[in-house]
Write a protein that holds these residues in place. Structure first.
Motif, short mmCIF file in Angstrom:
data_model
loop_
_atom_site.label_atom_id
_atom_site.label_comp_id
_atom_site.label_asym_id
_atom_site.label_seq_id
_atom_site.Cartn_x
_atom_site.Cartn_y
_atom_site.Cartn_z
N ALA A 8 -34.24 -31.58 44.88
CA ALA A 8 -34.28 -31.04 43.51
C ALA A 8 -34.75 -32.15 42.57
O ALA A 8 -34.18 -33.24 42.56
N ILE A 9 -35.79 -31.87 41.80
CA ILE A 9 -36.38 -32.87 40.90
C ILE A 9 -35.85 -32.73 39.47
O ILE A 9 -35.46 -33.70 38.85
N ALA A 10 -35.85 -31.50 38.94
CA ALA A 10 -35.44 -31.32 37.54
C ALA A 10 -35.19 -29.85 37.24
O ALA A 10 -35.80 -28.98 37.83
N GLN A 11 -34.30 -29.62 36.28
CA GLN A 11 -34.15 -28.27 35.74
C GLN A 11 -35.34 -28.01 34.83
O GLN A 11 -35.73 -28.88 34.05
N VAL A 12 -35.93 -26.82 34.96
CA VAL A 12 -37.17 -26.53 34.24
C VAL A 12 -37.08 -25.31 33.34
O VAL A 12 -38.09 -24.89 32.78
N VAL A 41 -41.44 -33.90 28.17
CA VAL A 41 -42.39 -34.60 27.31
C VAL A 41 -43.63 -34.80 28.17
O VAL A 41 -43.52 -35.11 29.36
N ALA A 42 -44.80 -34.65 27.59
CA ALA A 42 -46.04 -34.81 28.35
C ALA A 42 -46.52 -36.25 28.27
O ALA A 42 -46.61 -36.83 27.20
N ALA A 43 -46.82 -36.83 29.42
CA ALA A 43 -47.48 -38.13 29.51
C ALA A 43 -48.91 -37.85 29.96
O ALA A 43 -49.15 -36.98 30.79
N VAL A 89 -48.51 -35.20 32.89
CA VAL A 89 -47.25 -35.22 33.64
C VAL A 89 -46.14 -34.69 32.75
O VAL A 89 -45.95 -35.19 31.63
N ASP A 90 -45.44 -33.67 33.22
CA ASP A 90 -44.21 -33.24 32.55
C ASP A 90 -43.14 -34.23 33.01
O ASP A 90 -42.72 -34.22 34.17
N VAL A 91 -42.75 -35.13 32.12
CA VAL A 91 -41.86 -36.23 32.47
C VAL A 91 -40.44 -35.71 32.67
O VAL A 91 -39.88 -35.05 31.80
N THR A 92 -39.88 -36.02 33.83
CA THR A 92 -38.50 -35.64 34.14
C THR A 92 -37.58 -36.86 34.16
O THR A 92 -36.38 -36.72 34.00
N ALA A 93 -38.14 -38.04 34.38
CA ALA A 93 -37.34 -39.27 34.44
C ALA A 93 -36.96 -39.68 33.02
O ALA A 93 -37.76 -39.55 32.10
N ILE A 117 -41.63 -39.77 38.37
CA ILE A 117 -41.42 -39.71 36.92
C ILE A 117 -41.58 -38.29 36.38
O ILE A 117 -41.24 -38.03 35.24
N GLY A 118 -42.13 -37.37 37.18
CA GLY A 118 -42.27 -36.01 36.68
C GLY A 118 -43.15 -35.16 37.56
O GLY A 118 -43.45 -35.50 38.71
#
Length: 186
Positions: free
Chosen positions: A45-49, A166-168, A120-124, A106-107
């Motif tokens: 699991a990476i992130a809640q979206v 946040v977009a990178a 990149v949708d940043v998850t970190a 990181i995302g």
């Protein structure tokens, strides 16, 4: 352990899980899922979206459950069901990949990305500086991109969009060829 469900599959190796509770599958959790098209597999699991009629979590597939795995609870999984598991369910190769993802991911690649421009949708929740190289797997190759905007941890928390990201932005550097000590165009 709570049972969740696979909401969707994306190629390559990305899936969206729908859990009933926010704490069912936290980021960094190892899960097993049953896919009607293949064997029982493991994912991180990476992130809640987001949310719909449950909490949506993006996860990265890390491979099939080892045949020698002594996890009787996996027999309870039906097609498209997901169950959290302890890290000891991972093979040594899977444990290495999960460790790399936990420490370096990181995302997620955002939908408007292309070969020359990465979003990149940043998850970190860590500082991400402009100029940093990031790596994305495209097919069998790892393509490097250079971030063109930096984000501090505080900016990441403050600027999250409606999906919590946040977009990178990054531009293509190329594929590293160690034998030639240089980047090759993609």
């Amino acid at each position: 352990s709570d049972i969740a469900e696979v909401a969707s599959f994306q190629h390559p190796g990305l899936l969206t899980i729908r859990a009933q509770r926010q704490d069912s599958i936290p980021a960094g959790s190892v899960v097993a899922y049953r896919d009607a098209a293949s064997e029982t597999r493991l994912a991180l699991a990476i992130a809640q979206v987001g949310r719909d009629n449950g909490v949506l979590v993006k996860a990265v597939d890390v491979g099939p459950v080892a045949p020698s795995s002594a996890m009787p609870q996996l027999a309870l999984l039906r097609d498209a069901e997901v169950m959290a598991l302890p890290d000891d369910a991972l093979s040594s190769e899977q444990a290495q990949r999960v460790g790399e993802l936990r420490s370096h991911c990181i995302g997620l690649v955002a939908p408007d990305s292309d070969i020359g421009k990465l979003i990149v949708d940043v998850t970190a929740e860590s500082d991400i500086s402009a100029g940093r190289l990031v790596r994305v797997r495209i097919g069998d190759e790892h393509v490097f991109y250079q971030l063109t905007n930096g984000l501090t941890k505080e900016e990441i928390v403050q600027q999250k969009n409606t999906c919590g990201f946040v977009a990178a932005h990054a531009k293509t550097v190329g594929v590293w060829r160690a034998s030639e000590s240089r980047f090759m165009p993609v």
